[in-house]
Write a protein that holds these residues in place. Sequence first.
Motif, PDB file in Angstrom:
ATOM      1  N   ALA A  41     101.530  53.904  69.658  1.00 19.33           N
ATOM      2  CA  ALA A  41     101.386  54.984  68.699  1.00 19.33           C
ATOM      3  C   ALA A  41     100.264  55.928  69.138  1.00 19.33           C
ATOM      4  N   TRP A  42      99.295  55.444  69.944  1.00 21.72           N
ATOM      5  CA  TRP A  42      97.994  56.119  70.480  1.00 21.72           C
ATOM      6  C   TRP A  42      98.516  57.077  71.627  1.00 21.72           C
ATOM      7  N   ARG A  43      99.376  56.544  72.385  1.00 27.78           N
ATOM      8  CA  ARG A  43      99.577  57.327  73.568  1.00 27.78           C
ATOM      9  C   ARG A  43     100.610  58.306  73.048  1.00 27.78           C
ATOM     10  N   ALA A  44     101.523  58.303  72.118  1.00 29.92           N
ATOM     11  CA  ALA A  44     102.377  59.091  71.723  1.00 29.92           C
ATOM     12  C   ALA A  44     101.592  60.261  71.029  1.00 29.92           C
ATOM     13  N   ALA A  45     100.544  59.950  70.245  1.00 30.55           N
ATOM     14  CA  ALA A  45      99.862  60.900  69.589  1.00 30.55           C
ATOM     15  C   ALA A  45      99.054  61.891  70.661  1.00 30.55           C
ATOM     16  N   TYR A  46      98.770  61.022  71.494  1.00 28.81           N
ATOM     17  CA  TYR A  46      97.758  61.829  72.964  1.00 28.81           C
ATOM     18  C   TYR A  46      98.852  62.597  73.546  1.00 28.81           C
ATOM     19  N   LEU A  47     100.210  62.388  73.907  1.00 25.33           N
ATOM     20  CA  LEU A  47     100.984  63.255  74.341  1.00 25.33           C
ATOM     21  C   LEU A  47     101.199  64.441  73.724  1.00 25.33           C
ATOM     22  N   ARG A  48     101.444  64.172  72.269  1.00 24.29           N
ATOM     23  CA  ARG A  48     101.847  65.370  71.425  1.00 24.29           C
ATOM     24  C   ARG A  48     100.649  66.359  71.639  1.00 24.29           C
ATOM     25  N   LEU A  49      99.350  66.017  71.461  1.00 24.40           N
ATOM     26  CA  LEU A  49      98.416  66.832  71.579  1.00 24.40           C
ATOM     27  C   LEU A  49      98.308  67.477  72.963  1.00 24.40           C
ATOM     28  N   THR A  50      98.219  66.580  74.069  1.00 25.86           N
ATOM     29  CA  THR A  50      98.063  67.159  75.373  1.00 25.86           C
ATOM     30  C   THR A  50      98.999  68.307  75.614  1.00 25.86           C
ATOM     31  N   TYR A  51     100.531  68.013  75.470  1.00 33.65           N
ATOM     32  CA  TYR A  51     101.643  68.923  75.690  1.00 33.65           C
ATOM     33  C   TYR A  51     101.499  70.133  75.022  1.00 33.65           C
ATOM     34  N   GLY A  52     100.929  69.868  73.725  1.00 38.07           N
ATOM     35  CA  GLY A  52     100.908  70.992  72.629  1.00 38.07           C
ATOM     36  C   GLY A  52      99.820  72.077  72.738  1.00 38.07           C
ATOM     37  N   CYS A  53      98.572  71.521  73.536  1.00 38.41           N
ATOM     38  CA  CYS A  53      97.369  72.637  73.331  1.00 38.41           C
ATOM     39  C   CYS A  53      97.448  73.613  74.450  1.00 38.41           C
ATOM     40  N   GLY A  54      98.497  73.487  75.498  1.00 38.41           N
ATOM     41  CA  GLY A  54      98.249  74.442  76.508  1.00 38.41           C
ATOM     42  C   GLY A  54      97.046  74.725  77.279  1.00 38.41           C
ATOM     43  N   GLN A  55      95.742  75.710  76.688  1.00 41.22           N
ATOM     44  CA  GLN A  55      94.869  75.688  77.459  1.00 41.22           C
ATOM     45  C   GLN A  55      94.005  74.476  77.428  1.00 41.22           C
ATOM     46  N   TYR A  56      93.359  74.181  78.646  1.00 37.14           N
ATOM     47  CA  TYR A  56      92.528  72.891  78.768  1.00 37.14           C
ATOM     48  C   TYR A  56      91.451  72.706  77.830  1.00 37.14           C
ATOM     49  N   ILE A  57      91.637  71.433  77.238  1.00 38.45           N
ATOM     50  CA  ILE A  57      90.614  70.920  76.288  1.00 38.45           C
ATOM     51  C   ILE A  57      90.128  69.729  76.809  1.00 38.45           C
ATOM     52  N   ILE A 131      95.012  67.238  95.036  1.00 39.36           N
ATOM     53  CA  ILE A 131      94.836  66.439  94.018  1.00 39.36           C
ATOM     54  C   ILE A 131      94.462  67.644  92.962  1.00 39.36           C
ATOM     55  N   VAL A 132      95.589  67.950  91.867  1.00 39.38           N
ATOM     56  CA  VAL A 132      95.573  69.034  90.998  1.00 39.38           C
ATOM     57  C   VAL A 132      95.359  68.185  89.652  1.00 39.38           C
ATOM     58  N   THR A 133      94.310  68.669  88.940  1.00 32.34           N
ATOM     59  CA  THR A 133      93.849  67.972  87.405  1.00 32.34           C
ATOM     60  C   THR A 133      94.219  69.372  86.439  1.00 32.34           C
ATOM     61  N   ALA A 134      94.569  69.093  85.394  1.00 39.26           N
ATOM     62  CA  ALA A 134      94.697  69.879  84.088  1.00 39.26           C
ATOM     63  C   ALA A 134      93.440  70.747  84.079  1.00 39.26           C
ATOM     64  N   GLU A 135      92.157  70.086  84.380  1.00 32.82           N
ATOM     65  CA  GLU A 135      90.991  70.798  84.272  1.00 32.82           C
ATOM     66  C   GLU A 135      90.862  71.824  85.270  1.00 32.82           C
ATOM     67  N   GLU A 136      91.444  71.439  86.495  1.00 33.62           N
ATOM     68  CA  GLU A 136      91.034  72.449  87.532  1.00 33.62           C
ATOM     69  C   GLU A 136      92.119  73.598  87.379  1.00 33.62           C
ATOM     70  N   ALA A 137      93.345  73.416  86.620  1.00 33.81           N
ATOM     71  CA  ALA A 137      94.283  74.592  86.459  1.00 33.81           C
ATOM     72  C   ALA A 137      93.928  75.247  85.340  1.00 33.81           C
ATOM     73  N   GLY A 138      93.328  74.550  84.411  1.00 30.78           N
ATOM     74  CA  GLY A 138      92.739  75.292  83.202  1.00 30.78           C
ATOM     75  C   GLY A 138      93.576  75.179  81.929  1.00 30.78           C
ATOM     76  N   VAL A 139      94.987  74.481  82.229  1.00 33.70           N
ATOM     77  CA  VAL A 139      95.766  74.639  81.513  1.00 33.70           C
ATOM     78  C   VAL A 139      96.553  72.732  81.599  1.00 33.70           C
ATOM     79  N   TYR A 140      97.170  72.315  80.637  1.00 33.50           N
ATOM     80  CA  TYR A 140      97.928  71.048  80.623  1.00 33.50           C
ATOM     81  C   TYR A 140      99.359  71.392  81.150  1.00 33.50           C
TER      82      TYR A 140
END
Length: 222
Positions: A41-57, A131-140
């Motif tokens: 449940a936690w992972r599903a909530a995280y995925l929704r937030l991550t893939y929905g936020c776009g710009q890096y948080i 190694i490319v991270t969402a933080e480096e790219a600025g988006v998820y």
Amino acid sequence: MTSASVPAAFPRAVLFDLLTALLDSWTSWNHAAGSEQAGRAWRAAYLRLTYGCGQYIAYEQLVRDAAAEVGLPESAVRSLEADWLNLTPWRGALDALRALEPHCKLAVVTNCSTRLGTQAARLFPIRWDAIVTAEEAGVYKPNARPYRLALEKLGVQANEAAFVAGSSYDMFGTAAVGLRTYWHNHVGLPLVAGAPPPEFEAPTLDSLLPWLGRFGLRPQTI
């Protein structure tokens, strides 16, 4: 393995999702949450937030927000990070990477902070070409930018590379970029609504090398 009578035709580069396709982060989330049900449940909530936020948080903030959303205490978040360096590769992951090293450039494209993404990538004793991270790219992901940044760093075109996904959310991004995709769907999740199907889906990495070894041959068969 590819047939001895057919020459291997590997892509120039293979890009990997890190925390789901190569590493068993599911077990760590479940352990930190206290049960498989709570962890999923936690992972599903995280995925929704991550893939929905776009710009890096900040990744760590999204993990914390997802925990709060499903009623988990702050201690669960601390437990997950404390266990970070104990993430375990899926069976066959390291063998596949070592087998690919002589043939392909290898890269990670991960929805993570640079600090944690680099730490997790270094759990594998290989030399990553990028190694490319969402933080480096600025988006998820599935925004196209992280995948394109990896291709740029590797100096290859999308049609010369393959992507190994751990989540079907990745298929939105790989389809937009033009990356042929192998979905390592270890836990048997359904395809996210609206996501393009991968070229190949399997619950293990056993078919990855044969699939990649015929990358340049049409039609693809194993």
